[in-house]
Motif scaffolding. Sequence first.
Motif, PDB file in Angstrom:
ATOM      1  N   UNK A 351     -36.418   6.861  26.933  1.00  0.00           N
ATOM      2  CA  UNK A 351     -36.933   8.158  27.398  1.00  0.00           C
ATOM      3  C   UNK A 351     -36.043   8.712  28.499  1.00  0.00           C
ATOM      4  N   UNK A 352     -35.608   9.964  28.335  1.00  0.00           N
ATOM      5  CA  UNK A 352     -34.632  10.551  29.248  1.00  0.00           C
ATOM      6  C   UNK A 352     -35.130  11.834  29.910  1.00  0.00           C
ATOM      7  N   UNK A 366     -21.551  10.397  22.676  1.00  0.00           N
ATOM      8  CA  UNK A 366     -20.808   9.422  23.472  1.00  0.00           C
ATOM      9  C   UNK A 366     -21.141   7.986  23.082  1.00  0.00           C
ATOM     10  N   UNK A 367     -22.405   7.739  22.727  1.00  0.00           N
ATOM     11  CA  UNK A 367     -22.819   6.372  22.466  1.00  0.00           C
ATOM     12  C   UNK A 367     -22.758   5.994  20.985  1.00  0.00           C
ATOM     13  N   UNK A 368     -22.203   6.873  20.160  1.00  0.00           N
ATOM     14  CA  UNK A 368     -21.909   6.503  18.782  1.00  0.00           C
ATOM     15  C   UNK A 368     -22.676   7.281  17.743  1.00  0.00           C
ATOM     16  N   UNK A 369     -21.964   8.067  16.932  1.00  0.00           N
ATOM     17  CA  UNK A 369     -22.602   8.879  15.896  1.00  0.00           C
ATOM     18  C   UNK A 369     -22.797   8.052  14.629  1.00  0.00           C
ATOM     19  N   UNK A 370     -23.758   7.126  14.693  1.00  0.00           N
ATOM     20  CA  UNK A 370     -24.128   6.360  13.512  1.00  0.00           C
ATOM     21  C   UNK A 370     -25.625   6.533  13.287  1.00  0.00           C
ATOM     22  N   UNK A 371     -26.056   6.285  12.062  1.00  0.00           N
ATOM     23  CA  UNK A 371     -27.463   6.493  11.712  1.00  0.00           C
ATOM     24  C   UNK A 371     -28.393   5.683  12.615  1.00  0.00           C
ATOM     25  N   UNK A 372     -29.412   6.359  13.153  1.00  0.00           N
ATOM     26  CA  UNK A 372     -30.451   5.669  13.905  1.00  0.00           C
ATOM     27  C   UNK A 372     -30.295   5.670  15.404  1.00  0.00           C
ATOM     28  N   UNK A 373     -29.220   6.224  15.944  1.00  0.00           N
ATOM     29  CA  UNK A 373     -29.085   6.332  17.406  1.00  0.00           C
ATOM     30  C   UNK A 373     -30.018   7.457  17.863  1.00  0.00           C
ATOM     31  N   UNK A 374     -30.841   7.189  18.862  1.00  0.00           N
ATOM     32  CA  UNK A 374     -31.877   8.157  19.222  1.00  0.00           C
ATOM     33  C   UNK A 374     -32.210   8.123  20.704  1.00  0.00           C
ATOM     34  N   UNK A 375     -32.956   9.128  21.129  1.00  0.00           N
ATOM     35  CA  UNK A 375     -33.572   9.182  22.453  1.00  0.00           C
ATOM     36  C   UNK A 375     -34.760  10.127  22.378  1.00  0.00           C
ATOM     37  N   UNK A 376     -35.674   9.996  23.329  1.00  0.00           N
ATOM     38  CA  UNK A 376     -36.791  10.928  23.490  1.00  0.00           C
ATOM     39  C   UNK A 376     -36.625  11.635  24.821  1.00  0.00           C
ATOM     40  N   UNK A 377     -37.079  12.883  24.867  1.00  0.00           N
ATOM     41  CA  UNK A 377     -36.916  13.678  26.083  1.00  0.00           C
ATOM     42  C   UNK A 377     -38.025  14.712  26.163  1.00  0.00           C
ATOM     43  N   UNK A 442     -35.468   4.710  13.370  1.00  0.00           N
ATOM     44  CA  UNK A 442     -34.908   4.626  14.719  1.00  0.00           C
ATOM     45  C   UNK A 442     -34.309   3.236  14.893  1.00  0.00           C
ATOM     46  N   UNK A 443     -33.065   3.167  15.295  1.00  0.00           N
ATOM     47  CA  UNK A 443     -32.391   1.853  15.353  1.00  0.00           C
ATOM     48  C   UNK A 443     -31.830   1.530  16.718  1.00  0.00           C
ATOM     49  N   UNK A 444     -31.003   2.423  17.273  1.00  0.00           N
ATOM     50  CA  UNK A 444     -30.351   2.162  18.560  1.00  0.00           C
ATOM     51  C   UNK A 444     -30.744   3.250  19.557  1.00  0.00           C
ATOM     52  N   UNK A 445     -31.333   2.875  20.669  1.00  0.00           N
ATOM     53  CA  UNK A 445     -31.699   3.897  21.657  1.00  0.00           C
ATOM     54  C   UNK A 445     -30.568   4.109  22.655  1.00  0.00           C
ATOM     55  N   UNK A 446     -30.377   5.355  23.033  1.00  0.00           N
ATOM     56  CA  UNK A 446     -29.394   5.678  24.068  1.00  0.00           C
ATOM     57  C   UNK A 446     -29.922   5.184  25.418  1.00  0.00           C
ATOM     58  N   UNK A 447     -29.065   4.551  26.167  1.00  0.00           N
ATOM     59  CA  UNK A 447     -29.492   3.979  27.438  1.00  0.00           C
ATOM     60  C   UNK A 447     -28.526   4.378  28.535  1.00  0.00           C
ATOM     61  N   UNK A 448     -29.072   4.639  29.684  1.00  0.00           N
ATOM     62  CA  UNK A 448     -28.277   4.895  30.884  1.00  0.00           C
ATOM     63  C   UNK A 448     -28.606   3.834  31.910  1.00  0.00           C
ATOM     64  N   UNK A 449     -27.598   3.310  32.569  1.00  0.00           N
ATOM     65  CA  UNK A 449     -27.861   2.311  33.603  1.00  0.00           C
ATOM     66  C   UNK A 449     -27.216   2.759  34.906  1.00  0.00           C
ATOM     67  N   UNK A 450     -27.716   2.214  36.010  1.00  0.00           N
ATOM     68  CA  UNK A 450     -27.119   2.457  37.319  1.00  0.00           C
ATOM     69  C   UNK A 450     -26.299   1.240  37.698  1.00  0.00           C
ATOM     70  N   UNK A 451     -25.007   1.446  37.906  1.00  0.00           N
ATOM     71  CA  UNK A 451     -24.134   0.316  38.224  1.00  0.00           C
ATOM     72  C   UNK A 451     -24.410  -0.222  39.619  1.00  0.00           C
TER      73      UNK A 451
END
Length: 451
Positions: A351-352, A366-377, A442-451
């Motif tokens: 969730x973004x 950015x995180x890959x244009x393949x089937x199933x990459x997703x996010x909710x917003x 839905x297969x791969x969720x987009x994720x953001x992390x804080x370094x």
Amino acid sequence: MLCTQPCIGYRACPTSELCLVSNRGKVIKVYNEDNTSRAVEVPSDIIARDICQLFVLKNHCIDDHSWTLFEHLSHLGIERTIEDHESVMEVLSGWGMDSDSRLYFRKNYAKYEFFRKPLEFFPDHMVSISSETDGMVDPSQLIQTFLNSRTCPEIHGHLHAKEQSKKSWKKFYFVLRRSGLYLSNKGMSKEPRHLQFIVEFSDSDVYTVLSAKKLHGAPADYGFCVKSTKCSSARDLKLFCADDEPTRTCWITAMRLLKYGMQLYQNFIQPHQKQKTSPMRSISENSLVAMDFSGQKSRVIENPSEALSVAVEEGLSWRRKSCHRLSGHMSPSTSQGSVSNIALHLAQPWFHSKLSREEAQRLITQQGLIDGVFLLRDSQSNPKTFVLSLCHMQKVKHFQILPVDDEGALFYSLDDGHTQFTDLIQLVEFYQLNRGILPCKLKHHCVRITL
């Protein structure tokens, strides 16, 4: 850019991207999507895979082998995946003293997807097999012909190319072979006398061009370029533009395979080989059993229907407990049902929140244009609704999640109320297992992390 300021541990260097640290190695600065950064001291012979492993461990990320180090050259508006085996210091040594260049750490689900589904990356009309194979090659063996030094699929098709020292773009027929990239100066002819040599890849890398229309006046935003490792000027870029994303992806993937060959395949299988040889017990669905701890003695639940029923009840119990905990932080007027529907998804990595349509599209790309990459917003046009952004066939599609009032209870639905869910977590879990009205699961969720 080098400096001699002592940087210890993860303290960010205030002066440069790369610092020389005497007797201890070097400090490099790595960025994530929100442009926050962290400096880390590393040995001079470190490779990209080791940098990714370091940040996976430090940030307690799930290591699904998709974490990637990117080379981002802001002054040129280009970036590329740094292959797992590449020396990071060699990459940095090619940067100009005054260039605005960065290393980014983020997901790239498409990095090795062509080994799993080659036919999705190489359309039939763009591929032909060299005569050395003595006949047609089974499509399932396409990648093997890339890796075999005696054979090579030939990639061909039209691309827009920017003429050197000019603003104009022209469309030509190109042919990619193991020996390099060629341009046909007579229509679609592949005769040697009509093929003009353009570039080979032993000392060059292929980059994605960001904002090709805006920066270079390209006819579309599907730009890519080939840059010599010895050059850092925009004048030295060989710029190309495809008509669509699948075409661009095909050319870039083929160039990566021709440059690195078997090394790319070794990069792909190495993490899986380590897992097989690991002394730790493998955890799979077959090694997990359902247990009942409700009585005085625990027991294995052997009946699949009973196990499913217990799992559903456990999930509902967890949600009720979560709602109870959250209700202590909400106003007294907030009902338990509304807390369930509103708050539970906020902590989910998929969730973004306040992400615009354009930002969602950029993040998935950015995180890959393949089937199933997703996010909710959150929906930008309707504050009471949400949006599922999903990649299918290398295109990002957006599906509105509508609230449904059913006899005073609030549910969420993607199909006008035919399939209803009590919260967004339940919705995501359902579409991870079932395609429903979506073009893919839905297969791969987009994720953001804080370094």
